[in-house]
Enzyme design. Sequence first.
Site, PDB file in Angstrom:
ATOM      1  N   PRO A 178      -0.478   2.296  -2.869  1.00 57.84           N
ATOM      2  CA  PRO A 178      -1.774   2.990  -2.854  1.00 57.84           C
ATOM      3  C   PRO A 178      -2.239   3.351  -4.262  1.00 57.84           C
ATOM      4  O   PRO A 178      -1.460   3.844  -5.067  1.00 57.84           O
ATOM      5  CB  PRO A 178      -1.486   4.250  -2.035  1.00 57.84           C
ATOM      6  N   GLU A 179      -3.487   3.051  -4.558  1.00 65.47           N
ATOM      7  CA  GLU A 179      -4.076   3.423  -5.838  1.00 65.47           C
ATOM      8  C   GLU A 179      -5.109   4.518  -5.588  1.00 65.47           C
ATOM      9  O   GLU A 179      -5.201   5.042  -4.485  1.00 65.47           O
ATOM     10  CB  GLU A 179      -4.724   2.183  -6.481  1.00 65.47           C
ATOM     11  N   LYS A 189      -3.640   9.188  -8.856  1.00 61.79           N
ATOM     12  CA  LYS A 189      -2.988   8.826  -7.590  1.00 61.79           C
ATOM     13  C   LYS A 189      -2.201   9.991  -7.008  1.00 61.79           C
ATOM     14  O   LYS A 189      -1.413   9.812  -6.094  1.00 61.79           O
ATOM     15  CB  LYS A 189      -2.041   7.646  -7.830  1.00 61.79           C
ATOM     16  N   ARG A 211       9.773   3.117   1.885  1.00 61.97           N
ATOM     17  CA  ARG A 211      10.517   2.858   0.649  1.00 61.97           C
ATOM     18  C   ARG A 211      11.208   4.111   0.105  1.00 61.97           C
ATOM     19  O   ARG A 211      11.988   4.017  -0.830  1.00 61.97           O
ATOM     20  CB  ARG A 211       9.564   2.281  -0.412  1.00 61.97           C
ATOM     21  N   ARG A 230       4.392  -6.967 -13.753  1.00 66.88           N
ATOM     22  CA  ARG A 230       3.432  -6.949 -12.646  1.00 66.88           C
ATOM     23  C   ARG A 230       2.595  -8.225 -12.665  1.00 66.88           C
ATOM     24  O   ARG A 230       2.177  -8.680 -13.734  1.00 66.88           O
ATOM     25  CB  ARG A 230       2.492  -5.726 -12.755  1.00 66.88           C
TER      26      ARG A 230
END
Length: 462
Positions: free
Chosen positions: A2-3, A58, A111, A261
């Site tokens: 999620p950003e 965030k 996670r 990334r």
Amino acid sequence: MPELAEVETVRKALEEEALGKRIVSIDVLRKKNILTGAEKLCLGLVGATFMKFDRLGKHLIFHFSNGRVLLCHLRMEGKYFLDRVGDPYRKQDLVGFNFQDGSRLTYNDVRKFGTFELYSEDDYFQKSSLSKLGKEPFALTKEELYGKLQRSSRPIKEAIMDQTIIAGLGNIYADEVLFAARINPRTPAKEISLEQADSILKESVRILYQAIALGGSTIKSYHPKEGVSGMMQNRLHAYGRKNRDCERCGTPMHTIFINGRSSTYCPKCQKQVGRPFVIAVCGPIHSGKSTVAKYLESKGYPRFDADAAVKTLYEEKAVRKQMKLTLGNKAVYKGAINVPYISKQLSDKKKKAEWLGYLYPLVKEKAEEFILSHKEEEHVVLEVPLLYGSGLEILTDMVILVDASASIRENRIKEEGKDAERQMKLNKGYPLAYAKANATYFLRNDGDLKTLKSRIDELPLL
Ligand SMILES: [Zn+2]
């Protein structure tokens, strides 16, 4: 992951579901995720009411009636569910806030990377990581961003994901912003002009507002809330579009790894200022990659040969010294490189990793020097047999993988009078499947030279 836009969607959902609710008890199912201590969390929040739901970058910021402030970071896959008190917990539920009205807000995290921190109104900003956060794009000026970028030689993609520079952009929207602003993701941050910094900000604001309006992106398993999916994933133009045609110009989108990334961009629309297009040619032994690279050279593309660069490096004193240290003194024998000894040493996985970890960055440096020395050219070709894993991928805009069947390659080695069996064995570990999945074009070289050349001529190169 999620950003900003996804976290904002979660914030709105929580505001709808939990605003004004009083906590009567808290079930901490995994203490590790409460950074400021599980006991302190329960003592601080039981009896308190959710008064306000804020967000910065965030980070979720919950304000309570008793002056306490709870920070929550969802990290990779954190999410909330609204349950009833006493409902059985799911396997990955970490915390349950039981409310007076019989409902329960449950934090779930597959996670298990998400974090909670409890502070008070007076100190939450200073004591937490929020104090290190940069401004969100909505509040940052182009001059401020430009000033910060000037001080960094990191790739711009990495710089705009640095939350101390600009808060809220993660991998997805950083790719989108750079695509919209037509900026190459590997451009050193200090080479970004004031106009480009302005463009990055404007596109960040536009894209984040659009993403918030659409409820964020639902990528992989991320849902802001049970049963709710964002719609922004349908409006992405760069992220996740590896090797698909650019929506603006039709060129295959290219993916490189920056700071670990994935970064997807259009090599044409996002051409790096002051650099030629970089086309890499790779492939297993005797696949014909040299033939392809040399043919492109004959058509006017300056060629860098990684194998030749390694040979040149082997002549350097410092390299030989390191070689002896890593592979043993016999690596250099009577002033010459002892090839059979070195190949034997490299069959030891640990030694090989150590040696390549030293050698590859040097080859990359040479390739960068080569690219910079051809600034005026439209294209250059990098011939790098083992491109993937070498660290040179980051320099490329397009990759041509050349391959031929094993029997054809073996015959070619025999024709040269070399030990085919040994050479094929040495090349057995070639990561062909990975290369096939990542290269822009795959050239099968099972025919004659004329066929190969006509196939190269047909490639829509940059
Ligand atoms: Zn394009």
